[in-house]
Design a protein around this motif. Structure first.
Motif, PDB file in Angstrom:
ATOM      1  N   PRO A  15       0.830  -1.213   0.000  1.00  0.00           N
ATOM      2  CA  PRO A  15       0.000   0.000   0.000  1.00  0.00           C
ATOM      3  C   PRO A  15       0.863   1.262   0.000  1.00  0.00           C
ATOM      4  CG  PRO A  15      -0.619  -1.515   1.773  1.00  0.00           C
ATOM      5  CD  PRO A  15       0.689  -1.988   1.235  1.00  0.00           C
ATOM      6  N   SER A  16       0.295   2.346  -0.513  1.00  0.00           N
ATOM      7  CA  SER A  16       0.980   3.636  -0.467  1.00  0.00           C
ATOM      8  C   SER A  16       1.021   4.127   0.975  1.00  0.00           C
ATOM      9  CB  SER A  16       0.232   4.654  -1.328  1.00  0.00           C
ATOM     10  OG  SER A  16       0.098   4.188  -2.650  1.00  0.00           O
ATOM     11  N   LYS A  17       1.906   5.087   1.239  1.00  0.00           N
ATOM     12  CA  LYS A  17       1.958   5.652   2.591  1.00  0.00           C
ATOM     13  C   LYS A  17       0.608   6.250   2.975  1.00  0.00           C
ATOM     14  CE  LYS A  17       6.917   6.527   2.769  1.00  0.00           C
ATOM     15  NZ  LYS A  17       7.998   7.541   2.864  1.00  0.00           N
ATOM     16  N   ASN A  18       0.001   6.865   1.980  1.00  0.00           N
ATOM     17  CA  ASN A  18      -1.374   7.347   2.179  1.00  0.00           C
ATOM     18  C   ASN A  18      -2.310   6.227   1.698  1.00  0.00           C
ATOM     19  OD1 ASN A  18      -3.778   8.644   2.361  1.00  0.00           O
ATOM     20  ND2 ASN A  18      -3.237  10.355   1.007  1.00  0.00           N
ATOM     21  N   ILE A  19      -2.920   5.545   2.634  1.00  0.00           N
ATOM     22  CA  ILE A  19      -3.730   4.357   2.320  1.00  0.00           C
ATOM     23  C   ILE A  19      -4.804   4.655   1.283  1.00  0.00           C
ATOM     24  CG2 ILE A  19      -5.359   2.661   3.280  1.00  0.00           C
ATOM     25  CD1 ILE A  19      -2.521   2.108   4.061  1.00  0.00           C
ATOM     26  N   GLU A  20      -5.321   5.864   1.303  1.00  0.00           N
ATOM     27  CA  GLU A  20      -6.404   6.227   0.382  1.00  0.00           C
ATOM     28  C   GLU A  20      -5.944   6.185  -1.082  1.00  0.00           C
ATOM     29  OE1 GLU A  20      -7.715  10.018   1.669  1.00  0.00           O
ATOM     30  OE2 GLU A  20      -8.627   9.274   3.533  1.00  0.00           O
ATOM     31  N   ASP A  21      -4.629   6.301  -1.292  1.00  0.00           N
ATOM     32  CA  ASP A  21      -4.102   6.277  -2.669  1.00  0.00           C
ATOM     33  C   ASP A  21      -3.924   4.849  -3.193  1.00  0.00           C
ATOM     34  OD1 ASP A  21      -3.996   9.008  -2.627  1.00  0.00           O
ATOM     35  OD2 ASP A  21      -1.909   9.095  -1.977  1.00  0.00           O
ATOM     36  N   SER A  22      -4.130   3.853  -2.343  1.00  0.00           N
ATOM     37  CA  SER A  22      -3.916   2.463  -2.748  1.00  0.00           C
ATOM     38  C   SER A  22      -5.178   1.887  -3.384  1.00  0.00           C
ATOM     39  CB  SER A  22      -3.533   1.606  -1.534  1.00  0.00           C
ATOM     40  OG  SER A  22      -2.396   2.138  -0.904  1.00  0.00           O
ATOM     41  N   SER A  23      -4.975   0.992  -4.344  1.00  0.00           N
ATOM     42  CA  SER A  23      -6.119   0.354  -5.005  1.00  0.00           C
ATOM     43  C   SER A  23      -6.712  -0.716  -4.094  1.00  0.00           C
ATOM     44  CB  SER A  23      -5.665  -0.284  -6.317  1.00  0.00           C
ATOM     45  OG  SER A  23      -4.830  -1.395  -6.052  1.00  0.00           O
ATOM     46  N   PRO A  24      -7.995  -1.050  -4.273  1.00  0.00           N
ATOM     47  CA  PRO A  24      -8.618  -2.120  -3.467  1.00  0.00           C
ATOM     48  C   PRO A  24      -7.873  -3.446  -3.626  1.00  0.00           C
ATOM     49  CG  PRO A  24     -10.290  -0.884  -4.669  1.00  0.00           C
ATOM     50  CD  PRO A  24      -8.966  -0.405  -5.178  1.00  0.00           C
ATOM     51  N   GLU A  25      -7.365  -3.719  -4.847  1.00  0.00           N
ATOM     52  CA  GLU A  25      -6.632  -4.981  -5.085  1.00  0.00           C
ATOM     53  C   GLU A  25      -5.360  -5.039  -4.238  1.00  0.00           C
ATOM     54  OE1 GLU A  25      -8.922  -3.935  -8.803  1.00  0.00           O
ATOM     55  OE2 GLU A  25      -7.583  -2.875  -7.424  1.00  0.00           O
TER      56      GLU A  25
END
Length: 963
Positions: free
Chosen positions: A335-345
Motif C-alpha cells: 500500500p501507499s503511505k497514504n492508504i487512500e491512494d492504494s487500489s482495493p486490489e
C-alpha cells in the motif's frame, strides 16, 4: 530447381557437407550457400529430411539449412523471398506426418514449424492448430508425442509475440483451445499417476513426458493468453489444481528410485509446476491475489516444516523460496503511505499477506533459515578442508540467487527481514545474545550455528543499524574470536572477518581500524581465509601497507583458481588506488609477476580483465615512473584494443582505459606508444559506447606531442572524422569538434591546415545558425581559435566559403559576425566566451564597412566578456582579469585529492601560451579601440561609438578607467 533431378544432386552435396575432410566440406558448403536462394531448394530439403531411410547426419543438416532459410527468406519482404506457391506446398508438407523417429531431428522440425507459424499463423496457415489438436489425440505413441512437441513449440513462439495485433490473435487462439489443453494435461497426468501405482515405470515415463509437454503448453496459454485471467474460471481452476497435483507428484517421488528413468523427469515436472505459479505471479500479480494464501501455506509448509522431509529436493526448495520472496517483495501488494491512494486490489493482497505472516510464522521462518539453511554442510566442510580455494570460489560466486540454494536462502532472509524487521530484529538479537562468550571447540554444531547467526547479522547489517552497538561487539567479542587459533574455529574466524566487512561501511568507528588492520594482517597469513576488501582511511592504513601488500602478493602467487586470483587482484587494485603514489616502494614484485600471470591467463579473459584493472591503478600510482612498465604494458594495450583480435570483445573497455591512463601519465611520447595509435582507425569505425574514451585518447596524444603525432596521423584522423560526422549523435559530434579545437589550441599554425577539410562545415554551421547550442558553442570555439591565432588562414577560409556559397567575402564575414553576436549566449564556458571577445576584437582596427557595421555587436560581446572575467581587487578597488596566468606552480595536494598527472601538467604549461590565459581582455580592448580611434580620427571614432548602447558604453568606460 526441378525436384526429381535436383534431389539426387542436393543429397550428394549434403553428404559431402557432413564430411570431416575440409577439402570436401568447404566446396559443399559453398554450393549449398549458392542454392539458398534457388526456387525449389527448400522443397528438396523437406523431401530429404522427411525420408527416414537416409543417413541421420544428412537429414539433420537438411533440417538446419531449412530452419536457417526460414529466418532469411520466409518473409515476403525479404530479399530472394520464397514464392507463395512454394511456401504453401512446404506448409502442407511439414504437417503431413508427425512420425520422425530421431528425437533431435524431431525437435528441430518442431522448432522450424514454430518459426513458420510465427510469420504465417493463423492468417496464412489456419489449418496448423486444428491439425495439431487432432494429431495429439491419436493412439500411436510416436505420432502423439511428436505432435505434442510441435504443439508446445508453436504455442511458445506465438506467446512470445508482443505487437498488439499479435497479442489479440493469441488471446483468441487461447480461448479456442484452453479447455482442450486442460483436458489433455489432466488425461496424461492421471494416466501417469495410475501407471506409477501399478509399478509400470516404462509406460509411466512415456506418460510423464506427455504430461510435461502438455503442462508446458498450458503454462504459455495461462500466463500469456488472457488479459485478466482471474475472471476465467478454467484458468483459476487449473492454477488451484496445480497445488493438488504438486502434492501428488511430491508423494510419488517417495516411491520412485533415485536411479529410475522417471526420477529426473518427475523432478523437472515438479519444477515446471512452480514455474507456472512464478510466471503467473510475475505477469498477473493482481490475478494472483486469490492464490497468495495457498501459495504461502504450501511453500512454507514444505520448506519450513516437517511436511517436506523426505520429498523435497534442492531445486524445489529454491523455487518455493522464490515464490515466497516474490510475494513478500511484490510492489503491487504494498500500500501507499497514504492508504487512500492504494487500489482495493493492493489492500486485499496486503491484508492476506499480513494475516499470514504472524509473529510465530515469521519467527519460525527466521529461525529455520538461520539454523537450518544457513548451516555449512558436511560436504562443504570437507571441501573446505581439502580444497579451501575451490570452496571459497563456489560459495562467493556460484549461480545467481534464483537457481542456487545458499544464495537463495540469503536473499529470502534479507527480503523478509527488511519487510518485517521490527518483528524479526528481537528474534535475531536473542539468537546473537545466546552465543556470546567462548564456544566449545569439540561441539561442531555449536560452531556452525554461530557461523550461521553471524552470517544473518552481516546480511541484515543495514536493518540492525540502530539495534546493534557494533563497535562494542567488535571490542568485547569479535576481536577476541579473530585471535582464536584453534583449527576447528576456522569457520568463525572467516565469518567474523566477513561480518566486519559487511558492517564497516554501516557502523564502525575509524579509531578502531588500526586494530582491525593488525588482525587482518595476521589472518592473511592463514591461507584458508577469504580475502575481503574493506573501506579504509589511508593515513591509518599506511603503517600496515608493506606487510599487507606483501601478504596479498604472496597469496596471489599461491592461489590457482581464476576466480580467486581475480578477487585478490581486485583487493590489490583497491589498495593501490587508495594509497596512490605511496605504493611505489612496494610494487616491484607485482610488476615482475604480472607479465607471467598475463601469459598464463591466455585462455581466461576475465582474469585478464582483472589484470588490466590492476595495471590501470598501478600506472596511476607510479605516475611518470610507469614508463618503466612499457615493455610489458604497451603490448598488452596493443592486444586489448586490436579489434581484429578475438580477445578484444572482453578486453577492449579496460584496455582503452589503460591506454588513456598510460598516456596521461607518460612523461614523453615513445615510438612504441605512437605506433599503438594504428589501432584507433578501426575503433572509430566501430562507433560503439567506447567512442568517448577513444576521443579522450586522441586528445591525450595531442597534449603529449602534437607535432609528432599529427605529422603521422592527422590525415587518417581527418578522414575518420569526416566519415563519423556523417552519422553520429550530437554528443559524438561535439567530441569530434573538441578534438579539432584542442589541435588548434596546441598548434594554431599547422592545425588549421591539417584539419582544413572539416572547417568549411564548421563555418557553414555558424552562418546557418546551428540549432544545438552545445554544437554551436564548439563551432564558435574552433572559429575563434582560427580567427585569433591564424588570421591568414581565416582569410583564405573566408574566400573559400564566399566562392562555395556564391557570395561576396564581406557579406559572408558580416553574416558570420552577426550570427556570432546573436548566439553568444550558447557559449557557457568562460574560456570560450573570452576567446570569442578576443577573436572578434582581433578584426579591429579596420576600415572595412562590414566590420564597422558590426562594431556595436563586437563591443557588446567584449563587455559581456569583461563581466565574465574581471574581478575587483578588494585592496586597490581596481579590476583584474581572473583568467591570466603568469607562471606554473605545482598544486598542493591534500590526502583526499589525486596528485596531478603528467597530462595535467602539460595542460597547465599549454595554458601559459594560450591567449585566453596570457592576454588581458581589458588591455586588449583598450589597445584595439585606441588603434581604431587613430585609424578613423576623433570624429569618425565618436560616430562609431554612438552606434553602441549608452549603458554598454558606460560599463565599458568603468572597466577601462585605469587607462
Amino acid at each position: 530447381m526441378d525436384l526429381n533431378s535436383a534431389s539426387t544432386v542436393v543429397l550428394q552435396v549434403l553428404t559431402q557437407a557432413t564430411s570431416q575432410d575440409t577439402a570436401v566440406l568447404k566446396p559443399a558448403e559453398e554450393q549449398l550457400k549458392q542454392w539458398e536462394t534457388q526456387p525449389g531448394f527448400y522443397s528438396v530439403l523437406l523431401n530429404i529430411f522427411t525420408n527416414h531411410s537416409l543417413d541421420v547426419n544428412v537429414r539433420w543438416l537438411a533440417v538446419l539449412y531449412f530452419k536457417n532459410g526460414i529466418d532469411r527468406y520466409w518473409r515476403r519482404v525479404a530479399p530472394h523471398a520464397l514464392s507463395e506457391e512454394e511456401k504453401t506446398s512446404l506448409r502442407a508438407g511439414l504437417i503431413t506426418n508427425f512420425n520422425e523417429p530421431v528425437n533431435q531431428i524431431a525437435t528441430q522440425i518442431s522448432v522450424l514449424i514454430a518459426k513458420v507459424a510465427r510469420v504465417d499463423c493463423p492468417r496464412q496457415w489456419p489449418e496448423l492448430i486444428p491439425t495439431l489438436v487432432e494429431s495429439v489425440k491419436v493412439q500411436d505413441d510416436l505420432q502423439q508425442h511428436r505432435a505434442l512437441l510441435t504443439f508446445y513449440h508453436v504455442t511458445k513462439t506465438l506467446a512470445s509475440k508482443r505487437l498488439a495485433a499479435d497479442r489479440k490473435l493469441f488471446y483468441d487462439l487461447t480461448s479456442s483451445i484452453y479447455s482442450f489443453a486442460c483436458s489433455l494435461w489432466n488425461h496424461h497426468t492421471d494416466t501417469f499417476l495410475q501407471q506409477i501405482c501399478t509399478g509400470d515405470e516404462a509406460a509411466a515415463a512415456n506418460s510423464l513426458e506427455r504430461t510435461l509437454l502438455s503442462l508446458k503448453v498450458l503454462r504459455k496459454l495461462t500466463v500469456h493468453g488472457f488479459v485478466e485471467p482471474h475472471w476465467n474460471a478454467e484458468v483459476m481452476g487449473f492454477l488451484h489444481a496445480v497445488f493438488e497435483r504438486l502434492k501428488q507428484f511430491l508423494e510419488c517421488s517417495r516411491s520412485i528410485r533415485a536411479e529410475s528413468i522417471c526420477r529426473d523427469r518427475l523432478e523437472k515436472t515438479i519444477i515446471l509446476f512452480t514455474k507456472v505459479l512464478l510466471d503467473f505471479l510475475d505477469q498477473h500479480p493482481f490475478s494472483f491475489t486469490a492464490l497468495i494464501q495457498r501459495s504461502l501455506e504450501f511453500s512454507v509448509s514444505y520448506v519450513f516444516t516437517e511436511a517436506g522431509e523426505g520429498v523435497v529436493f534442492e531445486q524445489f526448495i529454491v523455487q518455493c523460496m522464490n515464490l515466497i520472496k516474490m510475494i513478500v517483495k511484490n510492489y503491487a501488494y504494498k500500500p501507499s503511505k497514504n492508504i487512500e491512494d492504494s487500489s482495493p486490489e493492493t489492500l486485499e493482497a496486503h491484508k492476506i499477506k499480513t494475516a499470514f505472516f504472524t509473529y510465530p510464522t515469521l519467527m519460525e521462518i527466521c529461525r529455520r533459515l538461520v539454523t537450518h539453511y544457513f548451516l555449512l554442510t558436511k560436504e562443504e566442510l570437507t571441501m573446505w578442508e581439502e580444497d579451501p580455494e575451490s570452496f571459497t570460489v563456489e560459495e562467493t560466486g556460484g549461480d545467481s540467487w534464483k537457481y542456487s540454494l545458499r544464495p537463495c536462502t540469503e536473499v529470502l532472509f534479507i527480503d523478509i527481514f527488511h519487510e518485517y524487521n521490527q518483528i524479526l530484529t528481537p528474534v535475531l538479537l536473542e539468537m546473537v545474545h545466546s552465543l556470546q562468550g567462548s564456544t566449545n571447540m569439540e561441539n561442531t554444531n555449536a560452531i556452525l550455528i554461530k557461523d550461521a547467526v553471524y552470517n544473518a547479522v552481516g546480511l541484515a547489517a543495514y536493518e540492525l543499524f540502530d539495534s546493534v552497538d557494533f563497535d562494542q561487539w567488535f571490542k568485547n567479542q569479535l576481536l577476541a574470536e579473530l585471535q582464536v587459533s584453534h583449527d576447528r574455529y576456522k569457520p568463525i574466524r572467516r565469518r567474523v572477518i566477513w561480518l566486519i566487512g559487511q558492517w564497516i561501511s554501516v557502523k564502525f568507528k575509524s579509531d578502531l581500524r588500526p586494530v582491525l588492520y593488525e588482525a587482518i594482517s595476521n589472518l592473511l597469513q592463514d591461507r584458508d581465509l577469504v580475502v575481503n576488501d574493506f573501506e579504509f582511511r589511508t593515513d591509518q592504513f599506511l603503517p600496515y601497507l608493506e606487510s599487507m601488500f606483501t601478504l596479498l602478493f604472496q597469496l596471489l602467487q599461491e592461489v590457482t583458481q581464476c576466480d580467486t586470483k581475480m578477487h585478490v587482484l581486485h583487493v590489490l587494485s583497491c589498495v593501490i588506488e587508495r594509497v596512490n603514489m605511496q605504493i611505489r616502494p612496494y610494487v616491484g614484485c607485482l610488476v615482475q609477476y604480472l607479465p607471467l600471470l598475463w601469459k598464463q591467463s591466455e585462455e581466461h579473459n576475465m582474469l585478464r580483465c582483472a589484470i588490466l584493472t590492476t595495471l590501470i591503478h598501478l600506472v596511476q600510482g607510479l605516475g611518470a615512473d610507469s614508463k618503466n612498465l612499457y615493455p610489458f604494458l604497451l603490448p598488452v594495450i596493443q592486444l586489448s584494443t586490436d579489434v581484429s583480435q578475438p580477445p578484444h570483445v572482453y578486453l577492449l573497455e579496460d584496455g582503452l582505459e589503460l591506454w588513456l591512463v598510460t598516456l596521461e601519465n607518460s612523461p614523453c611520447l615513445t615510438p612504441e606508444l605512437l605506433r599503438i595509435f594504428q589501432n584507433m582507425s578501426a575503433l572509430l569505425e566501430l562507433s560503439s559506447e567506447n567512442l568517448k574514451n577513444c576521443f579522450k585518447i586522441i586528445n591525450a596524444y595531442i597534449f603529449l606531442s602534437s607535432s609528432e603525432f599529427l605529422q603521422m596521423y592527422a590525415a587518417d584522423l581527418c578522414r575518420s572524422f569526416c566519415e563519423l560526422l556523417k552519422d553520429i549523435t550530437t554528443e559524438g559530434q561535439v567530441q569530434v569538434l573538441k578534438v579539432v579545437e584542442n589541435v588548434l589550441k596546441v598548434n594554431p599554425v599547422l592545425g588549421p591546415q591539417m584539419f582544413q577539410p572539416l572547417l568549411p562545415s564548421v563555418f557553414r554551421g555558424i552562418i546557418d545558425g546551428e540549432r544545438y547550442p552545445v554544437v554551436m558553442s564548439t563551432y564558435l570555439g574552433i572559429m575563434g581559435r582560427v580567427l585569433l591565432q591564424n588570421a591568414r588562414f581565416f582569410s583564405l577560409l573566408l574566400s573559400q566559403m564566399a566562392c562555395e556559397l556564391g557570395h561576396e567575402v564581406d557579406q559572408i564575414l558580416g553574416n558570420m559576425i552577426e550570427m556570432w553576436v546573436d548566439r553568444m549566449d550558447n557559449i557557457t564556458q568562460p574560456e570560450r566566451r573570452k576567446l570569442s571577445a578576443l577573436a572578434l576584437l582581433s578584426l579591429l582596427p579596420s576600415l572595412n564597412s562590414v566590420i564597422q557595421d558590426k562594431f556595436c555587436g563586437i563591443i557588446n560581446i567584449s563587455v559581456e566578456g569583461l563581466h565574465d572575467v574581471m574581478t575587483e581587487d578588494s585592496e586597490t578597488g581596481t579590476y583584474k582579469d581572473c583568467m591570466l596566468m603568469s607562471h606554473f606552480e605545482e598544486p598542493k595536494v591534500t590526502e583526499d585529492e589525486e596528485p596531478p598527472t603528467e597530462q595535467d601538467k602539460r595542460k597547465k604549461m599549454l595554458a601559459l601560451k594560450d591567449p585566453v590565459h596570457t592576454v588581458s581582455l581589458q588591455q586588449f580592448i583598450y589597445e584595439k579601440l585606441k588603434a581604431q580611434q587613430e585609424l578613423l580620427g576623433e570624429q569618425g571614432f565618436h560616430a562609431l561609438m554612438e552606434t553602441v548602447d549608452t549603458e554598454i558604453v558606460a560599463q565599458l568606460q568603468e572597466f577601462l578607467q585605469v587607462f
